[in-house]
Design an enzyme around this catalytic site. Structure first.
Site, PDB file in Angstrom:
ATOM      1  N   GLU A 162       2.390  14.145 -12.699  1.00 16.75           N
ATOM      2  CA  GLU A 162       1.383  13.419 -13.626  1.00 16.75           C
ATOM      3  C   GLU A 162       0.444  14.491 -13.960  1.00 16.75           C
ATOM      4  O   GLU A 162      -0.878  14.247 -13.956  1.00 16.75           O
ATOM      5  CB  GLU A 162       0.646  12.197 -13.124  1.00 16.75           C
ATOM      6  CG  GLU A 162       1.810  11.029 -12.963  1.00 16.75           C
ATOM      7  CD  GLU A 162       1.283   9.873 -12.451  1.00 16.75           C
ATOM      8  OE1 GLU A 162      -0.033   9.447 -12.258  1.00 16.75           O
ATOM      9  OE2 GLU A 162       2.041   8.637 -11.993  1.00 16.75           O
TER      10      GLU A 162
ATOM     11  N   GLU B 255      10.836   5.694 -12.416  1.00 15.51           N
ATOM     12  CA  GLU B 255      10.035   4.814 -11.606  1.00 15.51           C
ATOM     13  C   GLU B 255      10.122   3.435 -12.846  1.00 15.51           C
ATOM     14  O   GLU B 255       9.025   2.826 -12.995  1.00 15.51           O
ATOM     15  CB  GLU B 255       8.710   5.037 -11.733  1.00 15.51           C
ATOM     16  CG  GLU B 255       8.562   6.406 -10.876  1.00 15.51           C
ATOM     17  CD  GLU B 255       7.164   6.940 -10.677  1.00 15.51           C
ATOM     18  OE1 GLU B 255       6.152   5.891 -10.917  1.00 15.51           O
ATOM     19  OE2 GLU B 255       6.804   7.973 -10.173  1.00 15.51           O
TER      20      GLU B 255
ATOM     21  N   ASP C 275      10.083   0.011 -14.564  1.00 13.82           N
ATOM     22  CA  ASP C 275       9.823  -1.339 -14.513  1.00 13.82           C
ATOM     23  C   ASP C 275       9.238  -1.790 -15.668  1.00 13.82           C
ATOM     24  O   ASP C 275       8.843  -1.045 -16.632  1.00 13.82           O
ATOM     25  CB  ASP C 275       9.081  -1.666 -13.332  1.00 13.82           C
ATOM     26  CG  ASP C 275       7.624  -0.729 -13.316  1.00 13.82           C
ATOM     27  OD1 ASP C 275       7.080  -0.654 -11.942  1.00 13.82           O
ATOM     28  OD2 ASP C 275       7.228  -0.428 -14.332  1.00 13.82           O
TER      29      ASP C 275
HETATM   30  O1  G3I Z   1      -1.143   1.472   3.343  1.00 15.45           O
HETATM   31  C1  G3I Z   1      -2.611   1.111   3.003  1.00 15.45           C
HETATM   32  C2  G3I Z   1      -2.935   0.061   4.018  1.00 15.45           C
HETATM   33  O2  G3I Z   1      -3.210   0.503   5.374  1.00 15.45           O
HETATM   34  C3  G3I Z   1      -4.358  -0.464   3.542  1.00 15.45           C
HETATM   35  O3  G3I Z   1      -4.525  -1.938   4.409  1.00 15.45           O
HETATM   36  C4  G3I Z   1      -4.251  -1.104   2.203  1.00 15.45           C
HETATM   37  C5  G3I Z   1      -5.573  -2.052   1.804  1.00 15.45           C
HETATM   38  O4  G3I Z   1      -5.964  -1.179   0.561  1.00 15.45           O
HETATM   39  O5  G3I Z   1      -3.841   0.001   1.344  1.00 15.45           O
HETATM   40  C6  G3I Z   1      -2.508   0.529   1.789  1.00 15.45           C
HETATM   41  O6  G3I Z   1      -2.272   1.596   0.822  1.00 15.45           O
HETATM   42  C7  G3I Z   1      -1.985   1.118  -0.595  1.00 15.45           C
HETATM   43  C8  G3I Z   1      -0.618   1.778  -0.746  1.00 15.45           C
HETATM   44  O7  G3I Z   1      -0.042   1.600  -2.213  1.00 15.45           O
HETATM   45  C9  G3I Z   1       0.421   1.315   0.076  1.00 15.45           C
HETATM   46  O8  G3I Z   1       0.795  -0.237  -0.199  1.00 15.45           O
HETATM   47  C10 G3I Z   1      -2.924   1.897  -1.516  1.00 15.45           C
HETATM   48  O9  G3I Z   1      -4.027   1.000  -1.268  1.00 15.45           O
HETATM   49  C11 G3I Z   1      -2.370   1.511  -2.948  1.00 15.45           C
HETATM   50  O10 G3I Z   1      -3.287   2.133  -3.883  1.00 15.45           O
HETATM   51  C12 G3I Z   1      -1.215   2.313  -3.100  1.00 15.45           C
HETATM   52  O11 G3I Z   1      -0.381   1.903  -4.278  1.00 15.45           O
HETATM   53  C13 G3I Z   1       0.543   2.595  -4.890  1.00 15.45           C
HETATM   54  C14 G3I Z   1       0.041   3.303  -6.020  1.00 15.45           C
HETATM   55  O12 G3I Z   1       1.136   4.294  -6.313  1.00 15.45           O
HETATM   56  C15 G3I Z   1      -1.114   4.458  -5.816  1.00 15.45           C
HETATM   57  O13 G3I Z   1      -1.765   5.068  -6.868  1.00 15.45           O
HETATM   58  C16 G3I Z   1       1.630   1.925  -5.265  1.00 15.45           C
HETATM   59  O14 G3I Z   1       2.202   1.267  -4.129  1.00 15.45           O
HETATM   60  C17 G3I Z   1       2.819   2.529  -5.900  1.00 15.45           C
HETATM   61  O15 G3I Z   1       3.791   1.943  -6.319  1.00 15.45           O
HETATM   62  C18 G3I Z   1       2.072   3.549  -6.965  1.00 15.45           C
HETATM   63  O16 G3I Z   1       3.296   4.302  -7.378  1.00 15.45           O
HETATM   64  C19 G3I Z   1       3.047   5.235  -8.372  1.00 15.45           C
HETATM   65  C20 G3I Z   1       3.734   6.515  -8.346  1.00 15.45           C
HETATM   66  O17 G3I Z   1       3.473   6.974  -6.926  1.00 15.45           O
HETATM   67  C21 G3I Z   1       3.556   7.467  -9.306  1.00 15.45           C
HETATM   68  N1  G3I Z   1       3.595   6.935 -10.700  1.00 15.45           N
HETATM   69  C22 G3I Z   1       2.774   5.813 -10.789  1.00 15.45           C
HETATM   70  C23 G3I Z   1       3.193   4.560  -9.820  1.00 15.45           C
HETATM   71  C24 G3I Z   1       2.481   3.291 -10.055  1.00 15.45           C
HETATM   72  O18 G3I Z   1       0.847   3.562  -9.919  1.00 15.45           O
END
Ligand code: G3I
Length: 350
Positions: A164, A269, A271
């Site tokens: 990105e 990715e 969906d």
């Molecule tokens: O692991 C922590 C956990 O310990 C904590 O209790 C919890 C509470 O906030 O957060 C957890 O981390 C989260 C992580 O996902 C794992 O679940 C983050 O807050 C959350 O922001 C993160 O979101 C991910 C997101 O990227 C971050 O930008 C999504 O799962 C993931 O599907 C998404 O994937 C991205 C790709 O990497 C890049 N392209 C876009 C795509 C969608 O945004």
């Protein structure tokens, strides 16, 4: 309503939601109900392609049915979060590869390849990067790439080296990397990744670039510059996070123009987010969108990998990140096939 009544009502609703959620997800130890027809990975193999999904280490460990479906249906996996900078190096100088190693180990047991995601991205960076000056940040970026890509050397087939890097308006994203290191950070990241793992394919990955538009035009120019400089860019990842507006009609033509630069392309990715509550008609329309995305890739010989960003609605990133939207994947929250699953089978099939 009085305060007490309101509180009781809120507790009742929360309890009800908890019960529904628990019921709609699978019980951790339950076996996966077999999905109808030929597994996606077998259909894809017959087409000389790989079909993949983002996976979560915790779900693989705790949800037997989830793990069985990952192994049975997909020939490629991408750690959804477990290889990101803030997860593997939350503190400067320490590296935590446990969850990512778990995913990689299971993938190899299941005869799958692994897409590493992602080495340099403006999001999910650890807090300790903030205070670094330019030279410290450059050193930290090069060290991170060397350590992470080096750790997985020989076990990761493809890396999303830079993720990105372009804005929706078609400019280089003003991330901390661009601001402090200048535009050369991209080529430097690719060279460092190549040095750390000479055999992995190195991709640049982005969303909103599926059609020919200012964003994909800027990425096209960037990839052309990188190739001209001799930077080791092997491929471009098209994330394909879409909704019922569908896949741009010029998607395949767009893929082809990147291939003409001398790179592979991949959907990384996919969906299709649905506004909730989704109707039967929405689910049918979703199936058509997934079909269009897959057919666009299948039309292009150098589009050899198609990855879904999760395969069950119960573990999709969409509901938390796009309020009012959900049900974006192939299987429902109880791992039952939706029209999209059967549509993807038909699109992959002979
Ligand atoms: O692991 C922590 C956990 O310990 C904590 O209790 C919890 C509470 O906030 O957060 C957890 O981390 C989260 C992580 O996902 C794992 O679940 C983050 O807050 C959350 O922001 C993160 O979101 C991910 C997101 O990227 C971050 O930008 C999504 O799962 C993931 O599907 C998404 O994937 C991205 C790709 O990497 C890049 N392209 C876009 C795509 C969608 O945004």
């Amino acid at each position: 309503m009085t305060g007490r009544t309101t509180r009781s009502a809120a507790i009742a609703v929360a309890f009800g939601l908890a019960v529904v959620t628990a019921y709609t997800q699978t019980r951790p130890g339950a076996e996966a109900k077999p999905l109808p027809g030929t597994p996606l990975r077998e259909l894809a193999q017959a087409e000389g392609r790989r079909v993949g999904t983002a996976v979560q280490a915790r779900a693989l460990e705790r949800d037997r049915a989830y793990g069985q479906l990952v192994a049975g249906q997909f020939s490629s996996v991408t750690p959804e979060n477990e290889m990101k900078w803030d997860v593997v190096a939350p503190e400067q100088g320490t590296f935590e590869f446990g969850p990512a190693d778990e995913i990689v180990g299971r993938a190899h047991d299941a005869g799958q390849v692994v897409r590493g995601h992602t080495l340099v991205w403006h999001s999910q960076t650890p807090g300790w990067l903030g205070p670094l000056d330019a030279e410290e940040l450059r050193a930290a970026m090069l060290e991170h790439i060397a350590r992470v890509a080096g750790h997985f050397r020989g076990r990761v087939a493809t890396w999303d080296v830079v993720n990105e890097a372009i804005t929706d308006r078609g400019r280089l994203r003003r991330s901390v990397f661009l601001q402090r290191l200048g535009p050369g950070y991209v080529a430097q990241a690719f060279r460092a990744a190549r040095e750390a793992d000479p055999d992995a394919k190195l991709f640049i990955n982005d969303f909103g670039i599926e059609g020919i538009n200012p964003k994909s035009d800027r990425l096209y120019a960037l990839v052309r510059e990188l190739k001209a400089q001799g930077a080791p860019v092997d491929g471009v990842g098209f994330q394909m996070h879409v909704n019922l507006k569908g896949v741009p009609a010029d998607f395949a033509a767009n893929l082809r123009r990147f291939v003409a630069l001398g790179v592979e392309v991949a959907v990384t990715e996919a969906d299709v987010a649905l506004r909730q509550p989704a109707s039967e008609g929405d689910l049918a329309a979703q199936a058509r969108v997934f079909t269009d995305a897959l057919r666009g890739c299948l039309e292009v010989a150098k589009c050899r990998s198609f990855t879904f960003w999760g395969f069950t609605d119960s573990r999709s990133w969409i509901p938390e990140n796009q309020p009012g939207f959900g049900r974006a994947t192939l299987l429902d929250s109880r791992l039952r096939p939706k029209p999209a699953y059967e549509a993807v089978q038909r699109a992959l099939g002979p």
